[in-house]
Design a protein around this motif. Sequence first.
Motif, PDB file in Angstrom:
ATOM      1  N   GLU A  64       0.835  -1.208   0.000  1.00  0.00           N
ATOM      2  CA  GLU A  64       0.000   0.000   0.000  1.00  0.00           C
ATOM      3  C   GLU A  64       0.866   1.253   0.000  1.00  0.00           C
ATOM      4  N   ALA A  65       1.921   1.236   0.806  1.00  0.00           N
ATOM      5  CA  ALA A  65       2.799   2.397   0.905  1.00  0.00           C
ATOM      6  C   ALA A  65       3.452   2.693  -0.440  1.00  0.00           C
ATOM      7  N   ARG A  66       3.883   1.635  -1.148  1.00  0.00           N
ATOM      8  CA  ARG A  66       4.498   1.841  -2.471  1.00  0.00           C
ATOM      9  C   ARG A  66       3.495   2.484  -3.424  1.00  0.00           C
ATOM     10  N   ALA A  67       2.256   1.990  -3.373  1.00  0.00           N
ATOM     11  CA  ALA A  67       1.236   2.562  -4.262  1.00  0.00           C
ATOM     12  C   ALA A  67       0.968   4.032  -3.926  1.00  0.00           C
ATOM     13  N   VAL A  68       0.854   4.328  -2.644  1.00  0.00           N
ATOM     14  CA  VAL A  68       0.551   5.713  -2.262  1.00  0.00           C
ATOM     15  C   VAL A  68       1.730   6.634  -2.598  1.00  0.00           C
ATOM     16  N   GLU A  69       2.939   6.153  -2.384  1.00  0.00           N
ATOM     17  CA  GLU A  69       4.099   6.972  -2.783  1.00  0.00           C
ATOM     18  C   GLU A  69       4.084   7.230  -4.279  1.00  0.00           C
ATOM     19  N   ALA A  70       3.684   6.191  -5.039  1.00  0.00           N
ATOM     20  CA  ALA A  70       3.628   6.351  -6.497  1.00  0.00           C
ATOM     21  C   ALA A  70       2.520   7.322  -6.909  1.00  0.00           C
ATOM     22  N   GLN A 133     -11.311   3.324   3.794  1.00  0.00           N
ATOM     23  CA  GLN A 133     -11.490   3.742   2.402  1.00  0.00           C
ATOM     24  C   GLN A 133     -10.193   3.533   1.616  1.00  0.00           C
ATOM     25  N   TYR A 134      -9.068   3.910   2.201  1.00  0.00           N
ATOM     26  CA  TYR A 134      -7.776   3.678   1.544  1.00  0.00           C
ATOM     27  C   TYR A 134      -7.555   2.193   1.304  1.00  0.00           C
ATOM     28  N   ARG A 135      -7.790   1.391   2.342  1.00  0.00           N
ATOM     29  CA  ARG A 135      -7.498  -0.046   2.221  1.00  0.00           C
ATOM     30  C   ARG A 135      -8.312  -0.663   1.095  1.00  0.00           C
ATOM     31  N   VAL A 136      -9.604  -0.360   1.089  1.00  0.00           N
ATOM     32  CA  VAL A 136     -10.499  -0.948   0.092  1.00  0.00           C
ATOM     33  C   VAL A 136     -10.149  -0.436  -1.311  1.00  0.00           C
ATOM     34  N   ALA A 137      -9.936   0.861  -1.425  1.00  0.00           N
ATOM     35  CA  ALA A 137      -9.713   1.445  -2.754  1.00  0.00           C
ATOM     36  C   ALA A 137      -8.347   1.063  -3.311  1.00  0.00           C
ATOM     37  N   LEU A 138      -7.335   0.971  -2.458  1.00  0.00           N
ATOM     38  CA  LEU A 138      -6.011   0.586  -2.964  1.00  0.00           C
ATOM     39  C   LEU A 138      -6.030  -0.843  -3.497  1.00  0.00           C
ATOM     40  N   GLY A 178     -16.575  -1.284  -3.472  1.00  0.00           N
ATOM     41  CA  GLY A 178     -16.610  -0.863  -2.060  1.00  0.00           C
ATOM     42  C   GLY A 178     -16.418   0.620  -1.837  1.00  0.00           C
ATOM     43  N   PHE A 179     -15.543   1.255  -2.621  1.00  0.00           N
ATOM     44  CA  PHE A 179     -15.351   2.708  -2.506  1.00  0.00           C
ATOM     45  C   PHE A 179     -14.918   3.205  -3.874  1.00  0.00           C
ATOM     46  N   GLY A 180     -15.652   4.143  -4.428  1.00  0.00           N
ATOM     47  CA  GLY A 180     -15.514   4.541  -5.822  1.00  0.00           C
ATOM     48  C   GLY A 180     -14.167   5.162  -6.145  1.00  0.00           C
ATOM     49  N   SER A 181     -13.765   5.054  -7.418  1.00  0.00           N
ATOM     50  CA  SER A 181     -12.461   5.591  -7.813  1.00  0.00           C
ATOM     51  C   SER A 181     -12.438   7.115  -7.729  1.00  0.00           C
ATOM     52  N   ARG A 182     -13.586   7.743  -7.996  1.00  0.00           N
ATOM     53  CA  ARG A 182     -13.589   9.207  -7.966  1.00  0.00           C
ATOM     54  C   ARG A 182     -13.520   9.754  -6.541  1.00  0.00           C
ATOM     55  N   PRO A 183     -14.373   9.273  -5.613  1.00  0.00           N
ATOM     56  CA  PRO A 183     -14.190   9.758  -4.236  1.00  0.00           C
ATOM     57  C   PRO A 183     -12.819   9.419  -3.661  1.00  0.00           C
ATOM     58  N   PHE A 184     -12.257   8.275  -4.093  1.00  0.00           N
ATOM     59  CA  PHE A 184     -10.919   7.949  -3.597  1.00  0.00           C
ATOM     60  C   PHE A 184      -9.895   8.927  -4.158  1.00  0.00           C
ATOM     61  N   PHE A 185     -10.002   9.248  -5.445  1.00  0.00           N
ATOM     62  CA  PHE A 185      -9.081  10.229  -6.027  1.00  0.00           C
ATOM     63  C   PHE A 185      -9.167  11.556  -5.266  1.00  0.00           C
ATOM     64  N   ASN A 186     -10.401  11.990  -5.028  1.00  0.00           N
ATOM     65  CA  ASN A 186     -10.571  13.269  -4.318  1.00  0.00           C
ATOM     66  C   ASN A 186      -9.982  13.219  -2.916  1.00  0.00           C
ATOM     67  N   LEU A 187     -10.135  12.073  -2.255  1.00  0.00           N
ATOM     68  CA  LEU A 187      -9.596  11.912  -0.907  1.00  0.00           C
ATOM     69  C   LEU A 187      -8.067  11.972  -0.926  1.00  0.00           C
ATOM     70  N   VAL A 188      -7.451  11.224  -1.852  1.00  0.00           N
ATOM     71  CA  VAL A 188      -5.985  11.214  -1.919  1.00  0.00           C
ATOM     72  C   VAL A 188      -5.458  12.592  -2.293  1.00  0.00           C
ATOM     73  N   LEU A 189      -6.134  13.248  -3.230  1.00  0.00           N
ATOM     74  CA  LEU A 189      -5.668  14.579  -3.630  1.00  0.00           C
ATOM     75  C   LEU A 189      -5.737  15.549  -2.449  1.00  0.00           C
ATOM     76  N   GLN A 190      -6.843  15.509  -1.738  1.00  0.00           N
ATOM     77  CA  GLN A 190      -6.983  16.389  -0.572  1.00  0.00           C
ATOM     78  C   GLN A 190      -5.893  16.087   0.461  1.00  0.00           C
ATOM     79  N   ASN A 191      -5.694  14.800   0.773  1.00  0.00           N
ATOM     80  CA  ASN A 191      -4.702  14.424   1.780  1.00  0.00           C
ATOM     81  C   ASN A 191      -3.278  14.747   1.320  1.00  0.00           C
ATOM     82  N   THR A 192      -3.039  14.651   0.014  1.00  0.00           N
ATOM     83  CA  THR A 192      -1.711  14.970  -0.515  1.00  0.00           C
ATOM     84  C   THR A 192      -1.419  16.462  -0.360  1.00  0.00           C
TER      85      THR A 192
END
Lengths: 251, 589
Positions: A64-70, A133-138, A178-192
């Motif tokens: 998961e960490a590798r994916a999030v770093e990427a 949400q991260y776990r499911v979406a990743l 389980g958790f949509g790609s668009r809300p996940f994108f928005n979540l990661v962008l906000q957290n980034t």
Amino acid sequence: MAGHKTDPMISRRALLASTAAAALVGSTQAKARFLSGEVPWAPGAATPPEPALPGGWIYFTPDEARAVEAIVERLIPADELSPSGKDAGCAVFIDRQLAGPYGGAERLYMKPPFVAGTAPEFGPQSPLSPAQQYRVALKSLDAYCRSNFGGKGFAELAPEERDKVLAAMEKGEPKFDGFGSRPFFNLVLQNTMEGFFADPIYGGNRDMVGWKLIGFPGARYDYRDFIDHVTEPYTLPPVSLQGRAGWNPGR
Amino acid sequence: MARKLPKKDVVIIGLGWTGSLLAHELTDAGLDVVAIERGPWRDTSTDFSPTQDPDELRYGIRLDLFLRPAQETFTLRHNTGQNALPIRWPGAFIVGNGVGGAGVHWNGHTWRFLESDFTLKTRLTERYGAAAMPADMQVEDWGVTYSDLEPFYDKFEYISGTSGRAGNIKGQIQPGGNPFEGPRSRGYPLPPLKDTAPTALFAKTANEMGYHAFPRPAGNASEAYVNPLGIAMGPCTYCGFCERFGCGNYSKASPQANVLPVLMRKSNFSVRTESEVLHINKDASGKRATGVTFVDTSGEEWEQPADIVLVCAYGLHNVRMMLLSGIGTPYDPQSGEGTVGRNYAYQSAGAAGLLFEGKRFNPFVGTGSLGQCIDDFNGDNFDHAGLGFFGGASITTSNYHGRPIASSANRAPGTPAWGAAWKKQVSSTYQNASAVAGQGSVYSYRDKYLDLDPVYKDRYGRPLLRMTFDWHDNEKKMTRYIAQKCAEIGKAMGAKHVTPRSIPEHFNVVPYQSTHNTGGAIMGDNPKRSAVNRYLQSWDVHNVFVVGASAFPQNAGYNPTGTVGALALWAAEAIRTQYLKNPGPLVQA
């Protein structure tokens, strides 16, 4: 009723009653208090921030960490203006946030019923905490990449391919379970963005690179000597709640 | 079974602005007063010190000082045909919690409403005719006038140390002030704040266009100040951390900075923190309150008897407390009968986002209420004949922060939110972004109201407050009109990109808009159409006073706190000079 002064015994009795109640609470952080006749003050009674813990990943698995770093490396890529989101510590920031009260949805209203498929105007109605949400979406992202890019996970894709996947997620095109790609994108962008621009105390914005990028001087707190010539360059370097690197040569 | 505490003269629910002001006034009158506050004790040195305050993530994004939905939230539906859904994380509005209430983390806008705002129904009827108003609009006169409240506005401004420039002193229009304001008995206690580049540009441009620019009245001390209670404020440092943050400099008006240092030292005042009032208790007749029942952090329930109950929570929570306690009759939108929950209203934004080129605004130099305004399109200051709507907005260019996380979303229309292209422009947009923004009125309608939710409960199993609210055409038209005016000013200011924004088709709880929820326990002179009389006294239970923006019959084109403070002091005066002598209804129904 009107006009009589306080009987001090009343306050004392009330105080005793309150103390008795408080003794039953045990060691919870917040306790009911009875305050009267003074402004309460105790040495060291401040409520300082809780800095990000050092060390390895706390919430993320290594994959998961590798994916999030990427991801954060493409949301904020390295160029002549600043280091990347990855090098600024955005993934570390997100990991620490997800391991804490934010990730656990401690402050959110999480009582059922959770109604699915509601209009966006009513806000998120997911039963999943941000950490979940991260776990499911990743997991979905990994499956999506492996089936569309010859068995490769997101972190193994070329930068252009990762951008393509992220752009598709931004539009909600990949179907995630389980958790949509668009809300996940928005979540990661906000957290980034949070990680890149929050005080470095939380693990991102390493060496205040986010602040240097835009010219924000950090926790300065006093511009009285500057406001009369406010459109001139502000020349003092940024400072964090914990000071600056120059003050902590060992960091 | 609740354990019973010794009786007090007065119990106050909530220790924010209104609770602190009333407690100060009534303890001065010799009463024994206890406040019950569900949030924590907070003070400047321990909770908002300069070494911890400028922390955007903690306070601005994770909302550390605010009421957490896990504790209590609201449900929303757009109309009575829908099932309401809970607001699981605050978006459109963010509500205070703890000692000081939202007075800790507001920006400091300290407005007086217009004279015509207080007699709105009469004014619109006389000027445009009853037929011109939408059939379901139920605006009301307040039951008090501007001149009734003027001494209390004045008192609040002097207690809280407001910086500004008067526009009308005893009928004499003052240069550089707001010519539309009602007459004031004297000027502000402090001179206006200094301007920054965008606010100065707005003022110059607006004046050149024939409008009447003036500095926004600010609860941010432009100079050192000692208020009438003897409490000192330090000069504002323009640190840029006001809204959503406490003030570490004793510069922003708050209960902590302006009232509590005196109030807390009084032997006839006490506060119970982390103690949540569950309901107000009534005697067998149902016409008199006997006190409140609250629960502490151990889960134990206590009864606090008192002769007077002051409901001083956030406006929406005031309404919920009345509904949970059976005080007054719940409003029914079908029959139009009942008063508690009636005339809920909100705030509406028509605005224009501005992006300049080649500027260096250094937006981090700013403070909560720093701004230049015009009132030419507010309330009924302009002729609405033929416009198709009523109401308006104060229009402002402000400079209250340059917080980097929030600012990262500033970008030119149609440009990406991430990647190399985003980064190339973010430093430029940071230095070039501004706005001309309207703080708009929302009028009240028959079908928009508050009641108890039938499904969702709080942590004690009590129903959440349900909001039935959506935008009406009147406000949509009004904000489009205001957005157009804002855009015209923005273009004249020389902005390269001007993006008009008005309210959308449906109310959306996700983006932050305004925490100015009003109504639901409105004041008035008719007990069939108002929950409290002109002294904020319950028509039904005479020893209950309900103080806050819950009393506004509809919302004006301003931030509410100045009027909320004035109403609290007005109610305190009525209790001191009338109610204590002769406890009973101050106005005969």
